[in-house]
Design a protein around this motif. Structure first.
Motif, PDB file in Angstrom:
ATOM      1  N   UNK A 269       0.801  -1.224   0.000  1.00 13.26           N
ATOM      2  CA  UNK A 269       0.000   0.000   0.000  1.00 13.26           C
ATOM      3  C   UNK A 269       0.830   1.268   0.000  1.00 13.26           C
ATOM      4  N   UNK A 270       0.395   2.238   0.791  1.00 14.11           N
ATOM      5  CA  UNK A 270       1.051   3.535   0.854  1.00 14.11           C
ATOM      6  C   UNK A 270       1.931   3.654   2.097  1.00 14.11           C
ATOM      7  N   UNK A 271       2.358   2.523   2.642  1.00 16.28           N
ATOM      8  CA  UNK A 271       3.172   2.550   3.859  1.00 16.28           C
ATOM      9  C   UNK A 271       4.498   3.256   3.599  1.00 16.28           C
ATOM     10  N   UNK A 272       4.896   4.137   4.498  1.00 14.11           N
ATOM     11  CA  UNK A 272       6.107   4.942   4.319  1.00 14.11           C
ATOM     12  C   UNK A 272       7.342   4.113   4.668  1.00 14.11           C
ATOM     13  N   UNK A 273       8.375   4.230   3.857  1.00 16.01           N
ATOM     14  CA  UNK A 273       9.622   3.509   4.099  1.00 16.01           C
ATOM     15  C   UNK A 273      10.357   4.085   5.295  1.00 16.01           C
ATOM     16  N   UNK A 274      10.782   3.210   6.191  1.00 18.34           N
ATOM     17  CA  UNK A 274      11.554   3.638   7.358  1.00 18.34           C
ATOM     18  C   UNK A 274      12.894   4.225   6.975  1.00 18.34           C
ATOM     19  N   UNK A 275      13.460   3.760   5.844  1.00 13.55           N
ATOM     20  CA  UNK A 275      14.744   4.297   5.385  1.00 13.55           C
ATOM     21  C   UNK A 275      14.586   5.742   4.920  1.00 13.55           C
ATOM     22  N   UNK A 276      13.545   6.016   4.151  1.00 18.56           N
ATOM     23  CA  UNK A 276      13.319   7.392   3.693  1.00 18.56           C
ATOM     24  C   UNK A 276      13.088   8.331   4.868  1.00 18.56           C
ATOM     25  N   UNK A 277      12.334   7.858   5.852  1.00 17.11           N
ATOM     26  CA  UNK A 277      12.073   8.666   7.034  1.00 17.11           C
ATOM     27  C   UNK A 277      13.356   8.899   7.831  1.00 17.11           C
ATOM     28  N   UNK A 278      14.183   7.866   7.943  1.00 14.75           N
ATOM     29  CA  UNK A 278      15.445   7.991   8.689  1.00 14.75           C
ATOM     30  C   UNK A 278      16.371   9.000   8.018  1.00 14.75           C
ATOM     31  N   UNK A 279      16.410   8.993   6.690  1.00 14.17           N
ATOM     32  CA  UNK A 279      17.252   9.953   5.963  1.00 14.17           C
ATOM     33  C   UNK A 279      16.809  11.385   6.248  1.00 14.17           C
ATOM     34  N   UNK A 280      15.519  11.582   6.362  1.00 12.21           N
ATOM     35  CA  UNK A 280      14.978  12.925   6.627  1.00 12.21           C
ATOM     36  C   UNK A 280      15.199  13.342   8.078  1.00 12.21           C
ATOM     37  N   UNK A 281      14.900  12.428   8.999  1.00 13.73           N
ATOM     38  CA  UNK A 281      14.931  12.760  10.429  1.00 13.73           C
ATOM     39  C   UNK A 281      16.354  12.859  10.977  1.00 13.73           C
TER      40      UNK A 281
END
Length: 329
Positions: A269-281
């Motif tokens: 589905x539209x679940x957000x990738x933890x890697x993309x979030x980690x790169x941002x945070x």
């Protein structure tokens, strides 16, 4: 039209520079649009002035590598040409100096691109390193090489390799065997890298002692990992919650490397990738490095680079259309 003649002093270097059936020269002719004639260890390069000068610099760099005993492969030639076009050919000489580790068969593991060298240096300097980029850039293989090096030098007492078995969510029960047998297919790339570095016998011995652990990400919950070199592979398939859980497992004397390709996310589905979030945070957090590989760092077959570029080009063309549709809504 410019014509330049180059001498290659040592016959053994000439064989390496020219390649089998002069294939390296054919690559240079194709990419730089020059004509290369090889006679008695002398090269005559003809073409437009700028292209000939680039070809001369490329050959000089190839000779330099050959005298250092480095093999000249198709990937080397294409990458050298790219560096020459950016005026950075000197950077390749630095790559030949550092050996990360030696495989069980005695093969030295070295960085093959500038991006790989920066990645290795980031792992050395930081407690947590994120290696993000397309397939074939050596993210996982080099991380395992660094883990084996740290283990051999007794900087850590354990190597822990993990990756999410995201595809197994609904299909795990259909696979034969016990739980370990069911998740083994998802961990196979990590096994392969360890077998290459250590050999199957040494690998089995260290696993039996508990010095090496290869396990699904779910096995990490509730643990504190001290004195360990921990690698999370295929991290693009983690959720935000899984990534936070994994990062907070870090204990004293440990190092973490996280690898993934954000263009190949298999989450439902539209679940957000933890890697993309980690790169941002985490981009401004001290002692955390984020290394981004490009298609130039791909060290597999040239067609892999072409495939990546084709997909990137298609996505760039499609992006404005998707944006227009969104705005209309």
């Amino acid at each position: 039209m410019l014509e330049q003649i180059m001498d290659i002093e040592h016959v053994e270097d000439a064989a390496s520079v020219f390649g089998s059936f002069d294939q390296n020269m054919r690559i240079m002719e194709q990419v730089l649009d020059v004509t290369v004639v090889n006679r008695d260890a002398k090269l005559k390069i003809m073409g437009e002035a700028e292209a000939v000068l680039k070809a001369v610099k490329t050959v000089e760099a190839m000779i330099n590598l050959a005298t250092k005993g480095e093999p000249i492969t198709e990937q080397n030639v294409r990458y050298l040409i790219e560096l020459v076009e950016h005026g950075a050919e000197d950077k390749l000489f630095e790559l030949a100096k550092g050996v990360v580790t030696v495989t069980a068969s005695g093969k030295p593991i070295k960085a093959k691109t500038v991006g790989q060298k920066q990645y290795i240096e980031a792992i050395d300097k930081h407690t947590i390193t994120l290696g993000v980029g397309p397939a074939g850039t050596g993210k996982t293989y080099l991380a395992v090489a660094k883990a084996v090096t740290a283990f051999r030098m007794k900087k850590v007492s354990r190597i822990i390799l993990t990756r999410p078995a995201v595809e197994a969510g609904e299909r795990l029960g259909f696979l034969p065997g016990d739980l370990q047998s069911k998740v083994d297919p998802y961990l196979r790339p990590l096994y392969d890298a360890l077998f290459d570095m250590l050999g199957p016998d040494s690998y089995a011995k260290y696993v039996e002692r508990g010095s090496i652990e290869v396990a699904p990400l779910a096995y990490m919950r509730g643990r504190t990992l001290d004195d360990s070199f921990i690698i999370l592979d295929e991290a693009q398939n983690t959720s935000k919650e899984q990534m936070k859980m994994f990062l907070t497992r870090l204990g004293f004397g440990s190092k973490i490397v996280i690898t993934g390709d954000i263009t190949q996310i298999d989450l439902p589905g539209e679940k957000v990738s933890g890697l993309k979030e980690a790169m941002r945070i985490l981009k401004k957090v001290d002692d955390i490095a984020i290394c981004k590989f490009t298609d130039s760092d791909v060290v597999r077959h040239k067609i892999v680079q072409d495939i990546i570029k084709a997909y990137e080009s298609d996505e760039e063309k499609s992006a404005p259309k998707r944006k227009v549709k969104t705005e209309k809504r």
